[in-house]
Design a protein around this motif. Structure first.
Motif, mmCIF file in Angstrom:
data_model
loop_
_atom_site.group_PDB
_atom_site.id
_atom_site.type_symbol
_atom_site.label_atom_id
_atom_site.label_comp_id
_atom_site.label_asym_id
_atom_site.label_seq_id
_atom_site.Cartn_x
_atom_site.Cartn_y
_atom_site.Cartn_z
ATOM 1 N N GLY A 291 0.811 -1.207 0.000
ATOM 2 C CA GLY A 291 0.000 0.000 0.000
ATOM 3 C C GLY A 291 0.849 1.264 0.000
ATOM 4 O O GLY A 291 0.549 2.236 -0.710
ATOM 5 N N ALA A 292 1.930 1.262 0.811
ATOM 6 C CA ALA A 292 2.819 2.424 0.856
ATOM 7 C C ALA A 292 3.505 2.639 -0.487
ATOM 8 O O ALA A 292 3.630 3.776 -0.973
ATOM 9 C CB ALA A 292 3.862 2.230 1.962
ATOM 10 N N LEU A 293 3.956 1.545 -1.108
ATOM 11 C CA LEU A 293 4.609 1.657 -2.418
ATOM 12 C C LEU A 293 3.623 2.113 -3.486
ATOM 13 O O LEU A 293 3.973 2.908 -4.372
ATOM 14 C CB LEU A 293 5.231 0.318 -2.803
ATOM 15 C CG LEU A 293 6.449 -0.126 -1.980
ATOM 16 C CD1 LEU A 293 6.865 -1.541 -2.366
ATOM 17 C CD2 LEU A 293 7.618 0.839 -2.172
ATOM 18 N N LEU A 294 2.390 1.613 -3.411
ATOM 19 C CA LEU A 294 1.365 2.019 -4.381
ATOM 20 C C LEU A 294 1.151 3.526 -4.329
ATOM 21 O O LEU A 294 1.142 4.207 -5.367
ATOM 22 C CB LEU A 294 0.060 1.273 -4.089
ATOM 23 C CG LEU A 294 -1.111 1.437 -5.069
ATOM 24 C CD1 LEU A 294 -2.039 0.238 -4.973
ATOM 25 C CD2 LEU A 294 -1.908 2.713 -4.806
ATOM 26 N N LEU A 295 0.984 4.054 -3.116
ATOM 27 C CA LEU A 295 0.774 5.492 -2.969
ATOM 28 C C LEU A 295 2.015 6.277 -3.379
ATOM 29 O O LEU A 295 1.914 7.370 -3.953
ATOM 30 C CB LEU A 295 0.387 5.821 -1.529
ATOM 31 C CG LEU A 295 -0.969 5.279 -1.065
ATOM 32 C CD1 LEU A 295 -1.182 5.553 0.415
ATOM 33 C CD2 LEU A 295 -2.101 5.902 -1.880
ATOM 34 N N GLY A 296 3.207 5.714 -3.098
ATOM 35 C CA GLY A 296 4.444 6.377 -3.500
ATOM 36 C C GLY A 296 4.582 6.455 -5.012
ATOM 37 O O GLY A 296 4.995 7.490 -5.564
ATOM 38 N N ILE A 297 4.253 5.362 -5.692
ATOM 39 C CA ILE A 297 4.306 5.345 -7.161
ATOM 40 C C ILE A 297 3.287 6.319 -7.738
ATOM 41 O O ILE A 297 3.575 7.045 -8.697
ATOM 42 C CB ILE A 297 4.056 3.921 -7.694
ATOM 43 C CG1 ILE A 297 5.242 3.012 -7.345
ATOM 44 C CG2 ILE A 297 3.834 3.930 -9.198
ATOM 45 C CD1 ILE A 297 5.012 1.552 -7.667
#
Length: 333
Positions: A291-297
């Protein structure tokens, strides 16, 4: 026929369980498709850009991992952003003004985060005060302590051996390793993630955590030490917030009482997008990382395309609502 229904239910449950990974893959593919090009090169896929994404999400990712433990028991922690600010200020003041070494500073700041989490957890578990109220008060208290500690000013960190200078070792938090490619904060994020995953997979504590989130009354009647489990969850959240604050100070070479503002919202968003239920009892650290990576991307590709900041907030808000709506559609056990 019952066997077919059971198989279909298992398939649906699997889809919901891995929703964050499907979302991450979808956003990654969309980022590649819509990425700006430079001489035929996809800017999004450049190694510098990909590692910048991980560096950018490292602080929120560490906070979100801690929040996952609290949310799994059906709680919430609104203080983590302010605790990050307190830790960043503490890191700067202890080294610059008090002359502490790096490891002493890290130990004191982490212990402060643990103590803050313990006090909040004790208020929730032993006094029976709602976590929302306790941590809302904690948000104000931590922010106030940060302002008092710093005199309301940003404390700049300069490096050297003289008075008023921090040890050069602390500057490594803003550096990259492995040929100047991998950011140090990304490695810290990865280490915290691995430890949290192993802890949840191999400890009896994890079973108690999920049991309380699923049905606290039943867990208590079955002998689960509910109060202790709750306090430990808040301690872990406080520890992670303090660690993120140390990383934050190292990356920015400063500590400000305003650091970490609204970080708790980004952390909760990462947990929700990662598939953890705000009602407790369902979710995982792996999902939170996704989830954190998704929002970061998503942040990165919108910025690469020079999307208006207000529109970026709108898009991210819709993604969070969609993730929460999917959880509502998830069949109950």
């Amino acid at each position: 026929m019952p066997a077919q229904r059971s198989k279909r239910a298992d398939t649906v449950e699997t889809l919901f369980k891995f929703q964050s990974f499907f979302g991450l893959v979808a956003v990654f593919i969309a980022a590649v498709i819509f990425s700006p090009r430079n001489d035929g090169q996809i800017l999004f896929l450049s190694s510098d850009n990909l590692f910048n994404i991980v560096r950018a999400v490292s602080e929120i990712g560490i906070i979100a991992i801690g929040l996952t433990f609290v949310i799994l028991i059906g709680g919430i922690d609104l203080s983590v952003g302010s605790v990050l600010g307190l830790a960043a200020v503490g890191s700067a003041v202890l080294m610059v003004d008090s002359g502490y070494g790096v490891w002493t500073t890290v130990a004191v700041v982490l212990l402060a985060g643990i103590a803050f989490g313990f006090l909040q957890g004790a208020a929730v578990a032993l006094l029976g005060v709602q976590a929302f109220i306790v941590t809302l008060a904690g948000l104000q208290i931590a922010r106030g302590l940060a302002r008092m500690w710093s005199g309301g000013e940003t404390v700049q960190i300069s490096y050297g051996d003289g008075p008023g200078q921090a040890p050069m070792l602390f500057s490594l938090l803003g550096e990259r390793t492995f040929g100047g490619v991998v950011p140090i904060p990304a490695l810290i994020f990865a280490a915290v993630a691995v430890l949290a995953i192993l802890f949840l997979r191999s400890s009896a504590y994890s079973r108690h955590l999920y049991a309380i989130g699923g049905n606290e009354k039943a867990a208590r009647l079955s002998g689960v030490p509910v109060n202790r489990v709750k306090i430990i969850a808040f301690v872990i959240a406080g520890f992670c917030a303090a660690l993120a604050g140390i990383v934050h100070a190292g990356q920015l070479n400063a500590g400000s009482p305003n650091d970490g503002t609204a970080y708790e919202l980004d952390g909760i968003a990462a947990v929700v997008v990662g598939g953890t239920s705000l009602a407790g009892g369902r979710g995982s650290v792996i999902g939170t990382i996704a989830g954190a990576l998704l929002l970061g991307i998503l942040n990165n590709i919108l910025s690469l395309n020079s999307v208006n900041t207000d529109l970026q907030l709108l898009i991210k808000g819709l993604v969070i609502v969609a993730a929460a709506a999917l959880q509502r559609l998830r069949p109950t056990a």
